[in-house]
Design a protein around this motif. Structure first.
Motif, PDB file in Angstrom:
ATOM      1  N   GLN A   1      13.782 -29.425  -4.690  1.00  0.00           N
ATOM      2  CA  GLN A   1      13.298 -30.737  -4.266  1.00  0.00           C
ATOM      3  C   GLN A   1      13.146 -31.672  -5.467  1.00  0.00           C
ATOM      4  O   GLN A   1      12.467 -31.361  -6.434  1.00  0.00           O
ATOM      5  CB  GLN A   1      11.961 -30.609  -3.549  1.00  0.00           C
ATOM      6  N   GLN A   2      13.797 -32.826  -5.382  1.00  0.00           N
ATOM      7  CA  GLN A   2      13.776 -33.811  -6.459  1.00  0.00           C
ATOM      8  C   GLN A   2      12.932 -35.017  -6.047  1.00  0.00           C
ATOM      9  O   GLN A   2      12.913 -35.401  -4.878  1.00  0.00           O
ATOM     10  CB  GLN A   2      15.199 -34.279  -6.775  1.00  0.00           C
ATOM     11  N   LEU A   3      12.265 -35.607  -7.025  1.00  0.00           N
ATOM     12  CA  LEU A   3      11.520 -36.834  -6.761  1.00  0.00           C
ATOM     13  C   LEU A   3      11.471 -37.686  -8.009  1.00  0.00           C
ATOM     14  O   LEU A   3      11.769 -37.232  -9.118  1.00  0.00           O
ATOM     15  CB  LEU A   3      10.102 -36.530  -6.277  1.00  0.00           C
ATOM     16  N   LYS A   4      11.121 -38.960  -7.817  1.00  0.00           N
ATOM     17  CA  LYS A   4      10.939 -39.892  -8.913  1.00  0.00           C
ATOM     18  C   LYS A   4       9.443 -40.094  -9.125  1.00  0.00           C
ATOM     19  O   LYS A   4       8.694 -40.313  -8.162  1.00  0.00           O
ATOM     20  CB  LYS A   4      11.583 -41.247  -8.601  1.00  0.00           C
ATOM     21  N   LEU A   5       9.004 -40.024 -10.375  1.00  0.00           N
ATOM     22  CA  LEU A   5       7.624 -40.339 -10.714  1.00  0.00           C
ATOM     23  C   LEU A   5       7.608 -41.624 -11.529  1.00  0.00           C
ATOM     24  O   LEU A   5       8.476 -41.850 -12.375  1.00  0.00           O
ATOM     25  CB  LEU A   5       6.989 -39.203 -11.513  1.00  0.00           C
ATOM     26  N   LEU A   6       6.611 -42.466 -11.258  1.00  0.00           N
ATOM     27  CA  LEU A   6       6.517 -43.766 -11.908  1.00  0.00           C
ATOM     28  C   LEU A   6       5.227 -43.836 -12.706  1.00  0.00           C
ATOM     29  O   LEU A   6       4.134 -43.582 -12.180  1.00  0.00           O
ATOM     30  CB  LEU A   6       6.567 -44.894 -10.876  1.00  0.00           C
TER      31      LEU A   6
END
Length: 260
Positions: free
Chosen positions: A35-40
């Motif tokens: 599972q991939q995600l973007k963190l800001l």
């Protein structure tokens, strides 16, 4: 796009820390491999919140519309674990040269960052073959560890992870550790593996090493559709820098692999 609140910080090794987060919508996210995600990460005086839009195109347009001086830094991560509304992410600490590492080095429970994803639109199933090979550096270790946990006990697998030195090893059964301190490197070690006719390969980590290993396995006769690959970072470059010709070529190959 949603906000995450840091709830726990656990050092794993001198150069890696595990963080847990809670946030709206996490309990509704399903589970799938890698599972991939973007963190800001907010800039000083800025916010990590971009938009409430969940559509990737709309959200990304809103992100780019923010003045650069206020736009949060965005980095890609792999979920180490997501269960019961709690997100676990492992951060590599490599000094203050990058916004994610710099943030992680001083983060405390209660700190807030943003997230987009993980999205099932990007879900890819684990391959099926007599032998599964996983290879990457420390940035790929969270993904490799989570993938190994999903395999049935009878599945043949080989896993290689390159780290700085022996103190960076973690308790991940079945991993062969490659130590840069001993003069070893991932490409040289993995290239010595004897590959059977039925094999599926997962590669992640520094982009040029991933490309070299992918070319190696393709040269051995492994079908491109049986190689999952991702260049997580680029030597001497960040995700804020413009893509290189190799980056663009890799992106085209990834797109092509989705349609093969």
């Amino acid at each position: 796009m949603s906000l995450l609140t840091l709830t726990g910080v656990t050092p794993l090794t001198p150069r890696m820390v595990r963080m847990t987060f809670t946030g709206d919508g996490l309990a509704d996210v399903g589970s799938w491999p890698d599972q991939q995600l973007k963190l800001l990460f907010p800039k000083p005086g800025g916010s990590a919140l971009v938009s409430e839009a969940e559509d990737v195109g709309t959200w990304y347009q809103a992100y780019l519309a923010i003045p650069e001086s206020e736009r949060p830094w965005m980095r890609s991560f792999t979920v180490r674990r997501l269960a019961d509304g709690v997100l676990t992410v492992d951060f590599v600490l490599h000094g203050d040269s990058g916004p994610a590492s710099k943030w992680a080095a001083t983060a405390r429970p209660g700190d807030v960052i943003g997230r987009f994803g993980p999205s099932p639109d990007y879900a890819r199933p684990l391959g099926t073959a007599d032998l599964l090979i996983f290879a990457g550096d420390e940035t790929a270790l969270p993904a490799i560890a989570s993938l190994l946990e999903l395999l049935p006990s009878g599945q043949r697998r080989l896993a290689f992870v390159e780290v700085a030195d022996p103190v960076e090893e973690q308790d991940v059964p079945g991993v062969r550790w490659v130590h840069r301190s001993a003069g070893d490197d991932l490409v040289s070690v993995v290239s010595q593996v004897e590959v059977p006719e039925s094999v599926w390969v997962w590669l992640g980590g520094e982009a040029s090493a991933v490309r070299s290993l992918r070319r190696h396995f393709v040269g051995l006769g492994v079908s491109k559709k049986d190689i999952e690959f991702a260049g997580y970072w680029r030597r001497a470059l960040t995700q804020d820098d413009a893509p290189t010709p190799d980056d663009l070529a890799e992106a085209q190959e990834r797109i092509a692999s989705l349609t093969e």
